[in-house]
Design a protein around this motif. Structure first.
Motif, PDB file in Angstrom:
ATOM      1  N   TRP A 274       0.971  -1.143   0.159  1.00 13.01           N
ATOM      2  CA  TRP A 274       0.147  -0.248  -0.193  1.00 13.01           C
ATOM      3  C   TRP A 274       1.167   1.207   0.019  1.00 13.01           C
ATOM      4  O   TRP A 274       0.184   2.367  -0.473  1.00 13.01           O
ATOM      5  N   ILE A 275       2.230   1.266   0.383  1.00 15.99           N
ATOM      6  CA  ILE A 275       2.771   2.697   1.171  1.00 15.99           C
ATOM      7  C   ILE A 275       3.430   2.488  -0.500  1.00 15.99           C
ATOM      8  O   ILE A 275       3.206   3.544  -0.729  1.00 15.99           O
ATOM      9  N   HIS A 276       3.849   1.486  -1.249  1.00 19.43           N
ATOM     10  CA  HIS A 276       4.366   2.433  -2.357  1.00 19.43           C
ATOM     11  C   HIS A 276       3.310   2.099  -3.900  1.00 19.43           C
ATOM     12  O   HIS A 276       3.698   2.247  -4.813  1.00 19.43           O
ATOM     13  N   ARG A 277       1.941   2.153  -3.383  1.00 16.44           N
ATOM     14  CA  ARG A 277       0.542   2.016  -3.776  1.00 16.44           C
ATOM     15  C   ARG A 277       0.359   3.308  -4.294  1.00 16.44           C
ATOM     16  O   ARG A 277       0.164   3.773  -5.784  1.00 16.44           O
ATOM     17  N   SER A 278       1.264   4.251  -3.424  1.00 17.63           N
ATOM     18  CA  SER A 278       0.539   5.529  -3.159  1.00 17.63           C
ATOM     19  C   SER A 278       2.097   7.020  -2.710  1.00 17.63           C
ATOM     20  O   SER A 278       2.609   6.516  -1.200  1.00 17.63           O
ATOM     21  N   PRO A 279       2.121   6.986  -3.970  1.00 19.36           N
ATOM     22  CA  PRO A 279       3.572   8.349  -3.642  1.00 19.36           C
ATOM     23  C   PRO A 279       3.525   9.273  -2.633  1.00 19.36           C
ATOM     24  O   PRO A 279       3.888   9.644  -1.379  1.00 19.36           O
ATOM     25  N   ARG A 280       2.542  10.035  -2.508  1.00 22.47           N
ATOM     26  CA  ARG A 280       1.811  10.510  -1.780  1.00 22.47           C
ATOM     27  C   ARG A 280       2.161   9.831   0.322  1.00 22.47           C
ATOM     28  O   ARG A 280       2.860  11.066   0.955  1.00 22.47           O
ATOM     29  N   VAL A 281       1.585   9.132   0.472  1.00 22.47           N
ATOM     30  CA  VAL A 281       1.696   8.111   1.542  1.00 22.47           C
ATOM     31  C   VAL A 281       3.062   8.057   1.329  1.00 22.47           C
ATOM     32  O   VAL A 281       3.565   8.452   3.440  1.00 22.47           O
TER      33      VAL A 281
END
Length: 459
Positions: A274-281
């Motif tokens: 999930w972290i690496h699917r969302s650059p913002r996160v």
């Protein structure tokens, strides 16, 4: 007596639908029947509850509703006949207290550095630019941590042997060939080590024998200065004041070993996904971790608010434990307006509770910020179950999850091999990533060695 609504098709067909896609199945049931659903298994009603008020009643009403160990007998293959899941009443309470010593307080603080050390040592083996399966790496990290915390073993022949045995069992259970063969008419028969069930029985016997030997040898001479779970159990006494038998100590070690490795590895892998699917996160998380400096104290890491929110959101959207352990209605009781007869089985549906729109708007979206904006009750957010059967190692699992993630993210630049959604796959109590989450290490974020070497904490 009128039971809550539910599907009328046979239980075996429902099981096939659930196995094919558990999340679609549960979402459909929630949409059609609401937050209390009856599934009939023969003449026994099994009622799944995803309403916080109903879940609170299940966990807190210990007079008419009990957390009977007999409902967990299916797990005895892995956890032994005297495992914590199979115990009841005062005996269960006594053994939980002993086991929890290893997962709380100063011991957790002492092993924080060691968790970071093991994580860096294992992830460092990956070749830059070469794909790897994140689940396999996370599993090795968490199993190594579990062996040290639970058994007190450091690297050596015994350490490698028990790690190999547990890895072999995990891989056998999760292999597609094994799962296919066990669905065949003779797939569950023990036809020797070359049959699926026979091989699992062989591994189980090897694990039990290893632990039997370890318990026996640790007793003579015993060392009261050791701080691992095995040592706690060796010196522990039962409700009559007698020392626990070797067989009971062995069985009590099994659940923590499985939980420390399998469940924690699943949660860490989903987090990396999930972290690496969302650059913002990822960017916000890296900024928070980097703010602690080059060699942060583990206790400062676990206190980071956004890191905590990310971990909570991971455990919300795909909880590693989809259901709480079942409860038994001992005498007629009212739950959410329904009069339930004795013999009814009640199960808190963790996944569907975490998907409620009224609690978590846009529940399919990964939004860690929701945990910064609101504090949820233990009946609204319950990734480790609740009540007397709440996961013993839940606090330690979250502690480990934070330190492993912070160590990886701070030191290595990773990317997903594919942006295709990772499909969850149900197995036992866990929701694994079906393809293990394939990743690539692009580079190291810190080329210089840390200013001070990491030191091993004592378990």
């Amino acid at each position: 007596m009128k039971l809550p609504p539910g599907p009328k098709i046979p239980a075996w067909l429902l099981a096939l639908q659930f196995e094919a896609n558990p999340f679609t199945y549960m979402d459909a049931n929630y949409q059609r029947y609401g937050d209390i659903v009856t599934i009939m298994f023969g003449s026994t009603p099994m009622i799944y509850v995803s309403n916080p008020l109903g879940i609170k009643q299940i966990f807190t009403n210990t007079k008419e509703i009990t957390a009977s160990g007999t409902l967990n007998e299916d797990f005895a293959f892995f956890t032994g006949e005297r495992g914590i899941l199979q115990l009841d009443g005062f005996v269960h309470k006594n053994r939980r207290k002993v086991l929890m010593q290893a997962f709380h307080g100063t011991r957790m603080q002492a092993c924080g550095r060691r968790i970071c050390e093991l994580t860096q040592k294992i992830i460092e083996r990956q070749t830059i630019g070469k794909p790897f399966v994140a689940y396999s790496i996370a599993e090795e990290i968490t199993l190594s941590i579990g062996i040290e915390v639970v058994l007190g073993l450091q690297e050596g022949k015994r350490y490698e042997k028990v790690k190999h045995l547990f890895f072999s069992m995990f891989k056998s259970e999760q292999s597609k060939l094994f799962q296919l063969l066990t669905k065949l008419p003779l797939g569950t028969l023990n036809l020797g080590r070359w049959s699926p069930q026979g091989y699992l029985l062989h591994l189980r016997q090897e694990i039990f024998q290893f632990l039997d030997t370890e318990v026996q040898e640790r007793r003579s001479p015993s060392d009261a200065s050791r701080t691992d779970m095995l040592s706690d159990l060796i010196f522990a006494t039962d409700e009559t004041g007698e020392l626990l038998s070797n067989a009971e100590v062995r069985d009590l070690l099994l659940s923590p070993l499985f939980a420390a490795s399998d469940a924690s590895a699943t949660a860490i892998t989903w987090a990396l996904y999930w972290i690496h699917r969302s650059p913002r996160v990822r960017d916000r998380l890296l900024s928070e971790i980097d703010s602690l400096g080059e060699n942060p104290d583990p206790m400062n890491i676990i206190a980071l608010p956004y890191l905590s929110a990310v971990c909570y959101e991971v455990l919300r959207i795909y909880p590693t434990q989809l259901f709480a352990f079942p409860r038994l209605v001992e005498s007629p009781v009212e739950v959410m307006g329904y009069e339930l007869p004795s013999g009814t089985i009640l199960i808190a549906n963790i996944y569907s509770t975490h998907q409620r729109e009224d609690l978590y708007p846009q529940p399919k979206k990964f939004q860690p910020e929701r945990f910064l904006e609101k504090q949820f009750s233990p009946y609204e957010f319950l990734p480790f179950g609740g009540g007397s059967r709440v996961c013993i190692g839940g606090t330690f699992a979250l502690f480990t999850m934070k330190l492993v993630l912070a160590t990886i993210l701070k030191n290595y630049q990773l990317t997903l091999v594919s942006q295709r959604p990772e499909r969850p796959k149900y197995g036992g109590l866990l929701a694994y990533p079906a393809n293990g989450v394939q990743m690539v290490m692009q580079s190291k974020r810190h080329l210089q060695k840390q200013s001070q070497p990491l030191t091993s904490g004592s378990f």
